[in-house]
Design an enzyme around this catalytic site. Structure first.
Site, PDB file in Angstrom:
ATOM      1  CG  ASP A  46      41.824  56.460  23.050  1.00 19.81           C
ATOM      2  OD1 ASP A  46      40.612  55.742  22.619  1.00 19.81           O
ATOM      3  OD2 ASP A  46      42.894  55.874  22.657  1.00 19.81           O
ATOM      4  CE1 TYR A  51      46.807  51.772  23.513  1.00 23.97           C
ATOM      5  CE2 TYR A  51      45.558  53.586  24.427  1.00 23.97           C
ATOM      6  CZ  TYR A  51      46.136  52.730  23.457  1.00 23.97           C
ATOM      7  OH  TYR A  51      45.585  52.934  22.049  1.00 23.97           O
ATOM      8  CE  LYS A  76      41.661  52.528  21.546  1.00 28.19           C
ATOM      9  NZ  LYS A  76      42.595  53.083  22.499  1.00 28.19           N
ATOM     10  CG  HIS A 109      43.394  47.869  20.886  1.00 30.40           C
ATOM     11  ND1 HIS A 109      43.913  47.967  22.019  1.00 30.40           N
ATOM     12  CD2 HIS A 109      44.005  48.645  20.147  1.00 30.40           C
ATOM     13  CE1 HIS A 109      44.919  48.921  21.782  1.00 30.40           C
ATOM     14  NE2 HIS A 109      44.687  49.296  20.818  1.00 30.40           N
TER      15      HIS A 109
HETATM   16  N1  LIG Z   1      43.700  52.145  18.290  1.00 26.14           N
HETATM   17  C1  LIG Z   1      44.951  52.001  18.271  1.00 26.14           C
HETATM   18  O1  LIG Z   1      45.382  50.946  17.652  1.00 26.14           O
HETATM   19  C2  LIG Z   1      45.603  53.054  18.658  1.00 26.14           C
HETATM   20  C3  LIG Z   1      47.331  53.047  18.185  1.00 26.14           C
HETATM   21  C4  LIG Z   1      48.024  54.047  18.438  1.00 26.14           C
HETATM   22  C5  LIG Z   1      47.378  55.202  19.276  1.00 26.14           C
HETATM   23  N2  LIG Z   1      46.096  55.183  19.693  1.00 26.14           N
HETATM   24  C6  LIG Z   1      45.549  56.339  20.696  1.00 26.14           C
HETATM   25  O2  LIG Z   1      45.748  57.510  19.900  1.00 26.14           O
HETATM   26  C7  LIG Z   1      46.555  58.288  20.734  1.00 26.14           C
HETATM   27  C8  LIG Z   1      47.409  59.159  19.984  1.00 26.14           C
HETATM   28  O3  LIG Z   1      48.313  58.701  19.047  1.00 26.14           O
HETATM   29  P1  LIG Z   1      49.830  58.814  19.378  1.00 26.14           P
HETATM   30  O4  LIG Z   1      50.086  58.993  20.853  1.00 26.14           O
HETATM   31  O5  LIG Z   1      50.646  57.609  18.806  1.00 26.14           O
HETATM   32  O6  LIG Z   1      50.428  59.896  18.277  1.00 26.14           O
HETATM   33  P2  LIG Z   1      50.194  61.554  18.387  1.00 26.14           P
HETATM   34  O7  LIG Z   1      48.978  61.842  19.270  1.00 26.14           O
HETATM   35  O8  LIG Z   1      50.236  61.541  16.873  1.00 26.14           O
HETATM   36  O9  LIG Z   1      51.666  62.240  18.881  1.00 26.14           O
HETATM   37  C9  LIG Z   1      51.796  62.136  20.111  1.00 26.14           C
HETATM   38  C10 LIG Z   1      53.112  62.815  20.190  1.00 26.14           C
HETATM   39  O10 LIG Z   1      53.157  64.261  19.676  1.00 26.14           O
HETATM   40  C11 LIG Z   1      53.647  65.008  21.055  1.00 26.14           C
HETATM   41  N3  LIG Z   1      52.791  66.268  20.735  1.00 26.14           N
HETATM   42  C12 LIG Z   1      51.468  66.243  21.261  1.00 26.14           C
HETATM   43  N4  LIG Z   1      51.123  67.283  20.889  1.00 26.14           N
HETATM   44  C13 LIG Z   1      52.117  68.223  20.527  1.00 26.14           C
HETATM   45  C14 LIG Z   1      52.159  69.447  20.122  1.00 26.14           C
HETATM   46  N5  LIG Z   1      51.010  70.509  20.244  1.00 26.14           N
HETATM   47  N6  LIG Z   1      53.379  70.009  19.530  1.00 26.14           N
HETATM   48  C15 LIG Z   1      54.397  68.989  19.630  1.00 26.14           C
HETATM   49  N7  LIG Z   1      54.378  67.716  19.932  1.00 26.14           N
HETATM   50  C16 LIG Z   1      53.189  67.522  20.381  1.00 26.14           C
HETATM   51  C17 LIG Z   1      53.589  64.238  22.139  1.00 26.14           C
HETATM   52  O11 LIG Z   1      54.656  64.542  23.144  1.00 26.14           O
HETATM   53  P3  LIG Z   1      54.231  64.972  24.509  1.00 26.14           P
HETATM   54  O12 LIG Z   1      53.346  64.282  25.222  1.00 26.14           O
HETATM   55  O13 LIG Z   1      55.300  65.326  25.109  1.00 26.14           O
HETATM   56  O14 LIG Z   1      53.539  66.338  24.207  1.00 26.14           O
HETATM   57  C18 LIG Z   1      53.759  62.647  21.508  1.00 26.14           C
HETATM   58  O15 LIG Z   1      55.084  62.395  21.442  1.00 26.14           O
HETATM   59  C19 LIG Z   1      47.538  57.688  21.592  1.00 26.14           C
HETATM   60  O16 LIG Z   1      47.703  57.998  23.002  1.00 26.14           O
HETATM   61  C20 LIG Z   1      46.397  56.342  21.824  1.00 26.14           C
HETATM   62  O17 LIG Z   1      45.283  56.752  22.654  1.00 26.14           O
HETATM   63  C21 LIG Z   1      45.452  54.079  19.390  1.00 26.14           C
END
Ligand SMILES: NC(=O)c1ccc[n+]([C@@H]2O[C@H](COP(=O)([O-])OP(=O)(O)OC[C@H]3O[C@@H](n4cnc5c(N)ncnc54)[C@H](OP(=O)(O)O)[C@@H]3O)[C@@H](O)[C@H]2O)c1
Length: 276
Positions: A46, A51, A76, A109
């Site tokens: 994704d 990004y 997106k 997006h």
């Molecule tokens: N469409 C939209 O508007 C939108 C908005 C926000 C995000 N997104 C997408 O959704 C994806 C995920 O969302 P997000 O990055 O906001 O949040 P998330 O996936 O809920 O959390 C990511 C965080 O959790 C940590 N993490 C990951 N796996 C872990 C585990 N097994 N144990 C402990 N910590 C862990 C990561 O650190 P480490 O990397 O150090 O493991 C990072 O700090 C984004 O990367 C993006 O592609 C889309």
């Protein structure tokens, strides 16, 4: 290698049941992390124009020893490019940065209701799909009302809506609406983006009962809701663990425990959030 089940979309294509998020990685981090993820079995990535890491993602896909047709690359459309011609041009820029002949999943997006041009963008996305430049088209952060409007004005439903979804925001109404329409829900910030959820004692107890980590228990919760989570991790060990969520099942009480918390958003409210 972990084998991942598939979802079949309303356009007949399939998506793996879990993917890798890449925000906020830069090009170099994305190239490293996506390459590692593809090697261990991830098959959905994704990214987004905003990004600013599409080049890195594309490089990883190109150098991975995985056949192109097995990898689902999502990107997106940013808010500044809403509009019919603007969407077509923006897509070409994304496709060039990714270095791909086609994009698997292209999403709007954010809806930007005040700008009110998402229907024009949607018409351009339909054209991109007809031309074979995009396999599946969808949206992100759309409400059921926005989706109804797309259907009413174009006759074409999105295949996917990627929304904020985690135990602090379980999105019951949206999920039930989308299930009725055959629109697959993807979960962004599936881990609630941090330690508050993963350090929670109730979540830890559910995880312990299955001999898994809290993050695995939470990701399993998404899978059993029928949502497709895209957890971001730049760490190969956590990436591997996040993918390994298909060998255990939460019971109803455990599903309830994970979501039994005060509701709040991490990100913007789609009715008013503006991101260009
Ligand atoms: N469409 C939209 O508007 C939108 C908005 C926000 C995000 N997104 C997408 O959704 C994806 C995920 O969302 P997000 O990055 O906001 O949040 P998330 O996936 O809920 O959390 C990511 C965080 O959790 C940590 N993490 C990951 N796996 C872990 C585990 N097994 N144990 C402990 N910590 C862990 C990561 O650190 P480490 O990397 O150090 O493991 C990072 O700090 C984004 O990367 C993006 O592609 C889309």
């Amino acid at each position: 290698m972990i084998s991942i089940p598939n979802h079949t979309l309303n356009d007949g294509t399939t998506l793996p049941a879990l993917g890798l998020g890449t925000w906020p990685m830069d090009d170099a981090q994305a190239e490293r992390s996506v390459a590692a993820a593809l090697e261990m079995g991830y098959r959905l990535v994704d990214t987004a124009t905003n990004y600013r890491n599409e080049t890195g993602v594309g490089r990883a896909v190109a150098r991975a020893g995985v056949p192109r047709e097995e990898v689902v690359v999502t990107t997106k459309l940013p808010g500044r490019h809403h509009g019919y011609e603007e969407t077509l041009a923006s897509f070409e820029e994304s496709r060039a940065r990714l270095g791909l002949e086609y994009v698997d999943l292209y999403l709007i997006h954010w809806p930007l209701p005040r700008v009110d041009r998402y229907v024009d963008s949607w018409k351009a996305m339909i054209k991109l799909r007809e031309e074979g430049l995009v396999r599946s088209i969808g949206v992100s952060n759309f409400t059921p009302a926005h989706i109804e409007r797309l259907e009413k004005e174009t006759g074409v439903l999105p295949s996917v809506n990627q929304v904020e979804l985690h135990p602090f925001l379980p999105q019951e109404e949206l999920r039930s609406h989308h299930a009725g329409k055959g629109v697959l829900v993807e979960s962004w910030s599936p881990l609630g983006r941090g330690s508050q959820l993963l350090d929670d004692l109730a979540v830890a107890a559910v995880a312990e009962a299955h001999g898994v980590t809290p993050a695995q228990a939470v990701l399993r919760w998404h899978i059993q809701l029928g949502a497709l989570p895209v957890p971001k991790s730049a760490d190969p060990g956590r990436q591997r663990a996040n993918l390994d969520v298909f060998g255990f099942t939460l019971d109803d009480a455990q599903m309830h425990t994970i979501a039994d918390r005060a509701h709040r958003r991490i990100g913007g409210d789609p009715e008013v959030h503006e991101e260009f």
